[in-house]
Design a protein around this motif. Sequence first.
Motif, PDB file in Angstrom:
ATOM      1  N   CYS A   1       0.857  -1.192   0.000  1.00  0.00           N
ATOM      2  CA  CYS A   1       0.000   0.000   0.000  1.00  0.00           C
ATOM      3  C   CYS A   1       0.893   1.242   0.000  1.00  0.00           C
ATOM      4  O   CYS A   1       1.875   1.313   0.741  1.00  0.00           O
TER       5      CYS A   1
ATOM      6  N   CYS B   1       0.349   2.961   3.909  1.00  0.00           N
ATOM      7  CA  CYS B   1       0.780   2.310   5.152  1.00  0.00           C
ATOM      8  C   CYS B   1       1.819   1.218   4.922  1.00  0.00           C
ATOM      9  O   CYS B   1       2.276   0.587   5.877  1.00  0.00           O
TER      10      CYS B   1
ATOM     11  N   CYS C   1      -4.436  -0.048   0.187  1.00  0.00           N
ATOM     12  CA  CYS C   1      -5.054  -1.248   0.742  1.00  0.00           C
ATOM     13  C   CYS C   1      -6.511  -0.908   1.086  1.00  0.00           C
ATOM     14  O   CYS C   1      -6.896   0.266   1.075  1.00  0.00           O
TER      15      CYS C   1
ATOM     16  N   CYS D   1      -6.930   1.753   3.996  1.00  0.00           N
ATOM     17  CA  CYS D   1      -6.522   3.120   3.620  1.00  0.00           C
ATOM     18  C   CYS D   1      -7.484   3.699   2.582  1.00  0.00           C
ATOM     19  O   CYS D   1      -7.822   4.879   2.635  1.00  0.00           O
TER      20      CYS D   1
HETATM   21 ZN   LIG Z   1      -2.806   0.933   3.598  1.00  0.00          ZN
END
Ligand SMILES: [Zn+2]
Length: 314
Positions: free
Chosen positions: A41, A44, A152, A155
């Motif tokens: 991602c 993150c 992801c 997020c």
């Molecule tokens: Zn993420």
Amino acid sequence: MESNKRKCGFVDCNNLIEKKEGYAWPVACENCLYSKKATRCDACFKKEDSRFHTIWEFSDEVTGENKVEFFVEATNFDYAKEVIQKFLAHNISTELRQELNSLYQKCLDLEKDISEFKELAREKATKEQGIRKEFIQEKGGSQFNIYEYFLCASCSKELNERERKLREDYDTKLSKFTVFDDEELFDRVATEIGHKAVDKITWTTGTKYTEEEFEENHKKNKESLERILKEAETNNSGNLNLSQLEELRKRVEFYNNWDKPSKVSQEIKENSFQKGQRSENNSSVLPWILGIGGIIILLGTIIYFVYRNKKKLI
Ligand SMILES: [Zn+2]
Ligand SMILES: [Zn+2]
């Protein structure tokens, strides 16, 4: 200053990519496009087995292509004024005429505040474009490809929520510039001049569609429906049950009454569309209904988007 070349979206690659006429920008050179795949991602850095949510970046500082100014330029009250004038050119009741005249006056008043309006629209578009970069910076992440965001599920959900909030804030600020509140006005005009006349006006104002194209489309849809109904009533009547046949008749009736200035066509439209949604689950007549539904949905979708796009701009 627009260019048709820009750098590959991967920081470590200096190859140039080219925008082909009629196509969107590629996000990477051909070498990178097939060899580099996001595995984490952007925000993150979490690795996910499932595919990432990908958001395409539509502004480009490198090429000078920027949809903000395009959006701001497109925002004006010309569409609303033209639609109102075309409504007024019809034979309508005094009451509706007064209402439309005061709406026209509202457009003129709003035009005096056009700079405030454009400033808000510009601010909204700029923030909409910046919110993704901000989000990733805030999370301490970095973009895998500068023209895309790989996020992801969690997020992506968080970002969606921020984008929704931002749009809501600006919609509230921009609401005083709204000319047509909802489709209720269009429906009221339709009861006096017919749905077809209203649809023709909203279809062709400020778009590339001509009245001839509108008429042609209308004729084709009507003929298809009539042909389907005729076939259903003769050869294939066994394939449709009574309520489906009835629904088909109502749709044809709606098309026949589309240009009539009465409440009847509106009622037929509402009943017929509600019924249509419920009957689509019946698998034995699914091809039939999808065929009919497709035509209606296609036409409905085009009209809907023309309405929506226009209304968003006003
Ligand atoms: Zn993420
Ligand atoms: Zn490359």
